[in-house]
Structures are given as C-alpha cells and as structure tokens.
Design an enzyme around this catalytic site. Structure first.
Site, short mmCIF file in Angstrom:
data_model
loop_
_atom_site.label_atom_id
_atom_site.label_comp_id
_atom_site.label_asym_id
_atom_site.label_seq_id
_atom_site.Cartn_x
_atom_site.Cartn_y
_atom_site.Cartn_z
N ASP A 74 7.21 -14.92 -13.41
CA ASP A 74 7.36 -16.20 -14.00
C ASP A 74 6.22 -16.36 -15.28
O ASP A 74 5.39 -15.81 -15.48
CB ASP A 74 6.92 -17.30 -13.17
CG ASP A 74 7.70 -17.30 -12.06
OD1 ASP A 74 9.02 -16.81 -12.12
OD2 ASP A 74 7.49 -17.77 -10.79
N1 URA Z 1 6.86 -14.64 -7.27
C1 URA Z 1 6.88 -15.81 -7.82
O1 URA Z 1 6.92 -16.79 -7.29
N2 URA Z 1 6.55 -15.60 -9.20
C2 URA Z 1 6.64 -14.41 -9.83
O2 URA Z 1 6.35 -14.61 -11.18
C3 URA Z 1 6.55 -13.43 -8.94
C4 URA Z 1 6.85 -13.31 -7.85
#
Ligand code: URA
Length: 239
Positions: free
Chosen positions: A106
């Site tokens: 993310d």
């Molecule tokens: N899980 C998440 O919620 N976000 C990420 O960026 C990676 C794994």
C-alpha cells in the site's frame, strides 16, 4: 537464449540509450568476441558472446533483482501519470524497460519491495501455492494480546474472503510480527481490522528467506546477490 540486436543489448544493460549505442558502434568502440561490430542491426546471443565497449567487458545480466526499502507515500507501480512510483526512485541508468514491483505494498506501507523484470520468478514468489512467506511488522491502535495471536492462527474469514492461518508474534504492547504467504488486497490491515484493531504503521521485513537490508534507508535500494535471488523462493518460515 536468443539472438538480439547489439544496440538493443547495450540499451537493455543500461550501457547507453539507443542513439548512444549506435554512435558507439559507428565509432568502432563495440566488439563482439574480439571483432569490431560494424552495424547496430548485427545480432548476437548476449549470454554467449563476449561484448566489450571501449575495451571494457560487458557483464550481461538477463534480469535485474532489486531490493528497495519502499518509503511511505510512494506507489508500488511501474509508472503513474500523477504520482511517484518505486521505479521513479531508481536512478535513470537502472530504469530498464520491463521493470516492475513484484507484489504491491500500500502507499503508506514501508519496507522490502522487490523490483525485477523476471516475470516468472515474480509469479512464483507471489503465488500462494508456492508457500513463499512474507514477514510484516505492524503497529496497531490498541493493545494486542494472546487472543489476537490465537485469532490469527485459526485463519480468518470476513464475508466471502478468507485468509489462511497466520503466525503472529507480539513484540510490544501494540506491535507484532505477522507472517503470511498470500498477498490479498490490504490483507494485513483487513486481518487486524477484523480483530478490532487498526494498523497505524506497516512495514515488510522479509520475503522468503531474504531480509530487508537494515542498511537501506527509506528510498534506498541495492541489487540482490545470487544467493538472495534463490532464497526469495524459499518455503522456510516461522518467526
Ligand atoms: N497487507 C496490507 O494490508 N498492506 C500492505 O501493503 C501489505 C500487506
């Protein structure tokens, strides 16, 4: 390995742009197996040919494997019209065609992102069937307990989405390490959310058996060693 145009080989290895490669050839500075290359259209097997540019031997790499410590606020995408991506953080001479981040973090997640042009390895690394585990460090908005550890280890189902059992280790009042081998959208955040906790900070620390190099500051990167490339697909796991 297949035959490729010499100017394309030089470009793919970030020796020169296409027009610079042509100029080098015109100036008779490029040799293949000791013979001066005459035209940019000439084709060679890059894995089997000793190519020199201005007397310096080219170390041909079919693929690139880059470990980056992704900073928060940067997109894990190859290109974006408006926003900075992890590829934009690489210097121009490393921005080979075909590079992409293998798996998404993310925008606000930090840590280990693999940037490569090896689609086959990326597919293997990301497929849940390969059982390649990824380790995350999460900081939450509430105190975590042994009940949370048990909740994660039982596997979680939210509506139609289910997550495989995941190992969690508490590391502080509100912090924990979590290991998963799937890569579902916002997976770690959703797992915590279903336990009534919000993730405030998330960082990926390991892929397979390759740890994020702690010398890399956010935004910094380095190429992986051959051993690390192999260890990306390791099924070993456990916190
Ligand atoms: N899980 C998440 O919620 N976000 C990420 O960026 C990676 C794994």
């Amino acid at each position: 390995m297949s035959l490729e145009r010499i100017d394309k080989i030089l470009t793919s290895q970030n020796i020169a742009t296409r027009s610079e490669a042509k100029a080098l050839i015109r100036k008779k500075l490029v040799k293949a197996n000791g013979l001066t290359v005459q035209r940019p259209e000439e084709k060679f097997d890059p894995g089997e040919t000793e190519i020199t540019v201005n007397g310096i031997r080219l170390e041909y790499k079919e693929h690139l494997y880059i470990m980056m410590n992704k900073p928060a606020g940067i997109l894990s995408a190859s290109r974006d019209k408006c926003e900075k991506t992890v590829i934009d953080l690489l210097p121009q001479n490393m921005q080979r065609d075909g590079l992409f981040p293998a798996g998404r973090l993310d925008r606000d997640t930090e840590g280990f992102i693999l940037i490569t042009d090896d689609g086959e390895l990326a597919h293997k690394m990301l497929s849940p069937k390969s059982h390649v585990y990824k380790l995350y460090e999460a900081e939450c908005d509430r105190i975590l307990t042994a009940d949370d550890v048990k909740y994660f280890s039982d596997g979680i189902t939210i509506g139609k989405i289910s997550f495989l059992p995941a190992e969690m280790k508490l590391t502080g009042e509100k912090t924990a390490l979590v290991e998963i081998c799937e890569g579902k959208f916002h997976q770690i955040k959703k797992m915590f959310q279903s336990a009534g906790a919000e993730v405030l900070h998330l960082k990926r620390l390991r892929i397979g058996q390759v740890f994020l190099d702690n010398k890399l500051l956010p935004g910094q990167w380095r190429e992986l060693s051959d051993k690390e490339i192999m260890n990306l697909l390791s099924r070993e796991h456990g916190i």
